[in-house]
Design a protein around this motif. Structure first.
Motif, PDB file in Angstrom:
ATOM      1  N   ILE A 193       7.736  -2.016  -2.859  1.00 22.71           N
ATOM      2  CA  ILE A 193       7.236  -0.642  -2.955  1.00 22.71           C
ATOM      3  C   ILE A 193       7.247  -0.155  -4.409  1.00 22.71           C
ATOM      4  O   ILE A 193       6.299   0.485  -4.876  1.00 22.71           O
ATOM      5  N   THR A 194       8.323  -0.482  -5.141  1.00 24.99           N
ATOM      6  CA  THR A 194       8.440  -0.057  -6.535  1.00 24.99           C
ATOM      7  C   THR A 194       7.356  -0.692  -7.398  1.00 24.99           C
ATOM      8  O   THR A 194       6.673  -0.012  -8.182  1.00 24.99           O
ATOM      9  N   ILE A 195       7.185  -2.000  -7.265  1.00 25.69           N
ATOM     10  CA  ILE A 195       6.169  -2.697  -8.054  1.00 25.69           C
ATOM     11  C   ILE A 195       4.777  -2.229  -7.665  1.00 25.69           C
ATOM     12  O   ILE A 195       3.894  -2.038  -8.514  1.00 25.69           O
ATOM     13  N   ALA A 196       4.571  -2.005  -6.372  1.00 26.32           N
ATOM     14  CA  ALA A 196       3.267  -1.552  -5.897  1.00 26.32           C
ATOM     15  C   ALA A 196       2.902  -0.174  -6.445  1.00 26.32           C
ATOM     16  O   ALA A 196       1.727   0.133  -6.651  1.00 26.32           O
TER      17      ALA A 196
ATOM     18  N   MET B 192       2.796 -13.831  -7.022  1.00 25.31           N
ATOM     19  CA  MET B 192       3.066 -15.259  -7.207  1.00 25.31           C
ATOM     20  C   MET B 192       4.343 -15.511  -8.000  1.00 25.31           C
ATOM     21  O   MET B 192       5.088 -16.444  -7.710  1.00 25.31           O
ATOM     22  N   ILE B 193       4.600 -14.676  -9.006  1.00 24.26           N
ATOM     23  CA  ILE B 193       5.749 -14.923  -9.885  1.00 24.26           C
ATOM     24  C   ILE B 193       7.051 -14.379  -9.292  1.00 24.26           C
ATOM     25  O   ILE B 193       8.067 -15.078  -9.251  1.00 24.26           O
ATOM     26  N   LEU B 194       7.025 -13.133  -8.840  1.00 25.58           N
ATOM     27  CA  LEU B 194       8.256 -12.487  -8.367  1.00 25.58           C
ATOM     28  C   LEU B 194       8.608 -12.853  -6.930  1.00 25.58           C
ATOM     29  O   LEU B 194       9.786 -12.992  -6.591  1.00 25.58           O
ATOM     30  N   PHE B 195       7.586 -13.010  -6.093  1.00 24.18           N
ATOM     31  CA  PHE B 195       7.851 -13.210  -4.666  1.00 24.18           C
ATOM     32  C   PHE B 195       7.374 -14.556  -4.139  1.00 24.18           C
ATOM     33  O   PHE B 195       7.465 -14.824  -2.947  1.00 24.18           O
ATOM     34  N   ARG B 196       6.812 -15.396  -5.034  1.00 23.47           N
ATOM     35  CA  ARG B 196       6.401 -16.776  -4.710  1.00 23.47           C
ATOM     36  C   ARG B 196       5.313 -16.849  -3.640  1.00 23.47           C
ATOM     37  O   ARG B 196       5.270 -17.806  -2.854  1.00 23.47           O
TER      38      ARG B 196
ATOM     39  N   GLY C 205      -5.407  -5.526  -8.882  1.00 26.77           N
ATOM     40  CA  GLY C 205      -5.134  -6.930  -8.580  1.00 26.77           C
ATOM     41  C   GLY C 205      -4.757  -7.740  -9.793  1.00 26.77           C
ATOM     42  O   GLY C 205      -4.065  -8.756  -9.685  1.00 26.77           O
ATOM     43  N   ILE C 206      -5.187  -7.294 -10.971  1.00 30.49           N
ATOM     44  CA  ILE C 206      -4.867  -8.005 -12.197  1.00 30.49           C
ATOM     45  C   ILE C 206      -3.360  -8.008 -12.455  1.00 30.49           C
ATOM     46  O   ILE C 206      -2.832  -8.849 -13.177  1.00 30.49           O
ATOM     47  N   LEU C 207      -2.657  -7.073 -11.867  1.00 36.02           N
ATOM     48  CA  LEU C 207      -1.196  -7.036 -11.932  1.00 36.02           C
ATOM     49  C   LEU C 207      -0.575  -7.529 -10.630  1.00 36.02           C
ATOM     50  O   LEU C 207       0.427  -8.233 -10.633  1.00 36.02           O
TER      51      LEU C 207
ATOM     52  N   PHE D 192       0.818  -1.212   0.000  1.00 39.10           N
ATOM     53  CA  PHE D 192       0.000   0.000   0.000  1.00 39.10           C
ATOM     54  C   PHE D 192       0.854   1.265   0.000  1.00 39.10           C
ATOM     55  O   PHE D 192       0.507   2.263  -0.636  1.00 39.10           O
ATOM     56  N   ILE D 193       1.994   1.226   0.695  1.00 38.36           N
ATOM     57  CA  ILE D 193       2.894   2.391   0.728  1.00 38.36           C
ATOM     58  C   ILE D 193       3.306   2.787  -0.688  1.00 38.36           C
ATOM     59  O   ILE D 193       3.422   3.967  -1.020  1.00 38.36           O
ATOM     60  N   GLY D 194       3.517   1.770  -1.541  1.00 39.28           N
ATOM     61  CA  GLY D 194       3.876   2.060  -2.926  1.00 39.28           C
ATOM     62  C   GLY D 194       2.675   2.357  -3.806  1.00 39.28           C
ATOM     63  O   GLY D 194       2.733   3.215  -4.686  1.00 39.28           O
ATOM     64  N   SER D 195       1.561   1.663  -3.560  1.00 41.69           N
ATOM     65  CA  SER D 195       0.410   1.791  -4.455  1.00 41.69           C
ATOM     66  C   SER D 195      -0.385   3.070  -4.243  1.00 41.69           C
ATOM     67  O   SER D 195      -1.031   3.561  -5.176  1.00 41.69           O
TER      68      SER D 195
END
Length: 274
Positions: A160-163, A186-190, A178-180, A86-89
């Motif tokens: 934070i960057t991705i968010a 799941m892919i980047l952070f498992r 959420g679509i991103l 949320f801090i990033g988004s």
């Protein structure tokens, strides 16, 4: 005629709430097309992409709050990770509102569909990517209902960057982000599928609130249509969380793939063939 629209929007709210809650998407992939189609059918030219996205975001906040409360009771929400996302988004959601005003009506459906198609491709190759051994700054453990153990983690600045870009997506397309976010988790952070969808819904709620406040200041929200969608979205959000709790992780991923592909084809088709 207005009564027919109201009934349709309640049904759409329930369906979108259920599906959005299961997949961790918020339901905006249904709300935006529904608003653009049915509102303009009832009153031609009354709904543009900016107002549709803003109105959708209000309803997404309702769906996300409803499902988040249920997921919190199930103890599937990673609250610390959600707050970090949320801090990033949050600032990204504000930027997305301003970028939304630059979109032409003609290009909206095509851009929306192509974006989702990219997410489908990423999810398809996800299982073919061999996991690398990474020493995460933050690491978590989770055991699902089938006894499968998951280890996931991240570095705080990468989240934070991705968010931030997830937040932009949330307000830009009115889809809750959420679509991103779910594929990224799941892919980047498992993240395990159940944790990813549940945590995503909490982040979506917080981001949708920020984006909605900005939209309200710009008078972009159609309150009547939001009120028609909200009751069904609330009920659907709760029901979706219950259904998701009984689904296997692989089933959720498959559900997400089919959903994204279907909506992508629909939106691209509308943009090309009208």
């Amino acid at each position: 005629m207005l009564a027919v629209i109201a009934i349709l929007f309640v049904i759409i709210g329930v369906v979108a709430g259920v599906i959005g809650s299961i997949a961790g998407l918020g339901g905006g992939i249904f709300f935006v097309p529904a608003l653009l189609y049915f509102a303009n059918w009832y009153t031609p030219g009354s709904m543009n992409p900016q107002v549709a996205a803003a109105t959708s975001l209000i309803v997404i906040a309702v769906t996300a709050l409803s499902s988040s409360l249920s997921y919190l009771k199930q103890k599937k929400v990673d609250k610390q990770s959600a707050l970090l996302f949320f801090i990033g988004s949050a600032p990204g959601a504000i930027v997305g509102v301003y970028l939304n005003t630059l979109l032409a009506v003609e290009g909206f459906s095509l851009l929306f569909g192509l974006f989702q198609l990219c997410m489908f491709v990423v999810l398809m190759v996800k299982d073919k990517i061999k996991p690398r051994s990474i020493k995460w700054e933050v690491q978590r453990h989770f055991v699902d209902n089938e006894g499968n153990e998951y280890v996931y983690g991240y570095s705080k600045w990468s989240v934070i960057t991705i968010a931030f870009f997830v937040g932009i997506t949330s307000s830009l397309f009115g889809v809750g982000g959420g679509i991103l976010m779910v594929p990224a988790m799941m892919i980047l952070f498992r993240f395990p599928p159940h944790i990813a969808t549940a945590t995503s819904m909490l982040v979506i709620f917080l981001s949708a609130v920020v984006g909605s406040i900005t939209n309200i200041f710009h008078d972009n929200v159609h309150w009547l249509y939001a009120a028609m969608l909200a009751p069904g979205a609330w009920a659907g959000g709760k029901l979706g969380a219950i259904i998701a709790s009984k689904m296997k992780g692989r089933t959720i991923v498959l559900f997400l793939r089919v959903l994204i592909l279907g909506i992508a084809i629909q939106m691209i088709g509308e943009a090309i063939f009208g």
